[in-house]
Design an enzyme around this catalytic site. Structure first.
Site, short mmCIF file in Angstrom:
data_model
loop_
_atom_site.label_atom_id
_atom_site.label_comp_id
_atom_site.label_asym_id
_atom_site.label_seq_id
_atom_site.Cartn_x
_atom_site.Cartn_y
_atom_site.Cartn_z
N HIS A 171 0.68 -1.06 -0.03
CA HIS A 171 -0.16 0.05 -0.06
C HIS A 171 0.83 1.28 -0.07
O HIS A 171 0.26 2.32 0.40
CB HIS A 171 -1.18 0.10 1.44
N SER A 184 13.03 22.12 -16.15
CA SER A 184 11.91 23.02 -16.35
C SER A 184 12.45 24.40 -17.13
O SER A 184 13.30 24.63 -16.61
CB SER A 184 11.09 23.08 -15.13
N LYS A 227 14.36 22.27 -11.16
CA LYS A 227 13.54 21.06 -11.43
C LYS A 227 14.48 19.91 -12.28
O LYS A 227 15.59 20.07 -12.96
CB LYS A 227 12.68 21.22 -12.58
N GLU A 253 8.24 8.80 -16.82
CA GLU A 253 6.96 8.93 -17.09
C GLU A 253 6.33 8.59 -18.45
O GLU A 253 5.15 7.96 -18.38
CB GLU A 253 6.64 10.50 -16.93
#
Ligand code: ARG
Length: 455
Positions: free
Chosen positions: A153, A274, A280, A287
């Protein structure tokens, strides 16, 4: 190609919706391979002359060169790769080109080409999976004892090691490899010679064409040969399952690289910055692996849906079988390459991982097990006692091992100081020696097994 029966040509929209040349040109090599096998067989059994076969062979050689060099005049009015190549062949060599389609239909031709394409793609992907396996195993070899939290979990569950975690993906990917290999065995039958749907009266030799294309033999039912695409479905389902595994790893990379976790760092080459936030370091490759999995899974559902209502045998719906497969194969190939690169690139932060391995009362199970072993407590009672000890530690803002013996004895008076021996994450991991368990000794043995298997 069917002008005999037709007074008028197709309308613009008929041509547009019908044309597959825009995507099935990807199969040009398979189409030529299939045609050469067919021509060789036709000559062998005496349906065409040796001269015709030689002319076809020569014509195909120039066509292959034209396509490879980007000089081939692809024509959308010629619908697909099969008609484009056949028309060009006849343009170049005349009569002999027109004899090639004897005892053959585009229905068995496309089924053959597509199988050849899928088989080639599958071989490439299998090699890439092996590369990925090597990457996972090499990280595992380096980190058999590197502590990290094991989650359920996404909550701290029990301490494990980075090596054990890497070998979990190794197991998954090796089953993926098995699925591709199984699919290959089943798909390795040749539909060529099923002709339109019922076979042919010409004395063709299907065993010969099958063998010359590297198939184990010809398909055994002509209707099935032109109607079935389960070889592509099986390929897609193996792709989807494999991508799903890669996607779960990608999700972990996203989590682990987040500064809130800070378990690993990816190099500049596999992250992006970024345009507005200078700090960043985004895990875009991970992804995209996760994102592309959506497309791959979609391709499987897409083709299942195309096929599910088709009466035997061929229907033009089946032309919709290719783009999803092409896209899935290419996407999975990218995902495998990106995954192997990330695995090889990632730098674990050993201190952060070790600290996290012990956080969240992750050795509570070890305490309960100690109560069972040392005090002969039934496990359910031990679970309850441990729960109370955890609640007390939580209240006091310490780990379980931060409690004193006296504080523990207030809950269970028979506890002795030897309990502290099982409360560290390292002791917890080392104790899990059951077959397949986390213990570094076990992981080291498994790494060795994998290294031998992959050598
Ligand atoms: N372009 C077609 C396909 O991809 C080839 C087969 C055409 N057969 C036919 N009977 N119209 O499925």
């Amino acid at each position: 190609m069917w002008g005999g029966r037709y007074a008028e040509g197709p309308s613009a929209i008929m041509r547009e919706i019908n044309a597959s040349i825009g995507f099935d040109r990807k199969m040009w090599q398979q189409d030529i391979r299939g045609s050469l096998a067919h021509a060789g067989m036709l000559a062998h059994v005496g349906i065409i002359s040796a001269d015709d076969e030689a002319a076809i062979r020569q014509g195909m050689e120039t066509i292959a060169k034209e396509i490879a060099e980007g000089r081939f005049p692809f024509d959308e009015t010629l619908e697909d790769i099969h008609l484009n190549i056949e028309a060009r062949l006849t343009e170049r060599i005349g009569e002999a080109g027109k004899r090639l389609h004897t005892g053959r239909s585009r229905n068995d031709q496309v089924a053959t080409d597509f199988r050849l394409w899928v088989r080639d793609a599958l071989d490439g992907l299998a090699a890439q999976i092996e590369d990925c396996l090597r990457a996972f195993v090499s990280v595992a070899a380096e980190h058999t004892g590197t502590l990290m939290p094991g989650f359920t979990h996404l909550q701290p569950a029990q301490p494990t090691t980075l090596g054990h975690h890497m070998l979990a993906y190794t197991e998954m990917l090796s089953r993926d490899l098995g699925r591709f290999r199984d699919a290959r065995t089943r798909m390795n039958e040749c539909p060529l010679g099923a002709a339109a749907l019922c076979g042919t009266g010409f004395p063709i030799d299907r065993h010969m064409t099958a063998a010359s294309l590297g198939f184990d033999g010809p398909t055994r039912n002509s209707l099935d040969s032109v109607a079935s695409r389960d070889f592509a479905l099986e390929f897609l389902s193996a792709c989807a399952i494999c991508a799903t595994h890669l996607s779960r790893f990608a999700e972990e990379i996203v989590i682990w690289t987040s500064p809130a976790f800070g378990f690993i760092r990816l190099g500049d080459g596999l992250t992006t910055g970024s345009s507005i936030m200078p700090q960043k370091r985004n895990p875009d490759a991970a992804e995209l692996v996760r994102g592309k999995t959506g497309r791959i899974n979609g391709a499987l559902i897409g083709l299942l849906t195309v096929m599910k209502g088709l009466a035997l045998t061929y229907a033009k719906d089946m032309q919709e079988d290719k783009e999803g497969v092409f896209d899935a194969a290419q996407s999975l190939s990218l995902c495998l390459a990106a995954t192997a690169a990330m695995v090889r690139d990632m730098k674990p932060d050993l201190a952060r991982m070790a600290a996290a391995a012990g956080a969240g009362f992750s050795t509570a199970t070890d305490l309960a097990d100690w109560l069972v072993r040392e005090l002969k407590m039934p496990f359910r009672d031990a679970h309850h006692v441990t729960g109370r000890i955890v609640a007390k530690a939580e209240q006091m803002g310490v780990d379980i091992s931060g409690l004193t013996l006296v504080e523990m004895q207030e809950i269970e008076p028979r506890i002795t100081t030897s309990v502290f021996g099982v409360l560290s994450p390292a002791a917890s991991a080392a104790s899990r020696t059951s077959f397949g368990g986390t213990a570094p000794s076990n992981v080291a043995r498994m790494v060795k097994e994998w290294q031998e298997k992959l050598a």
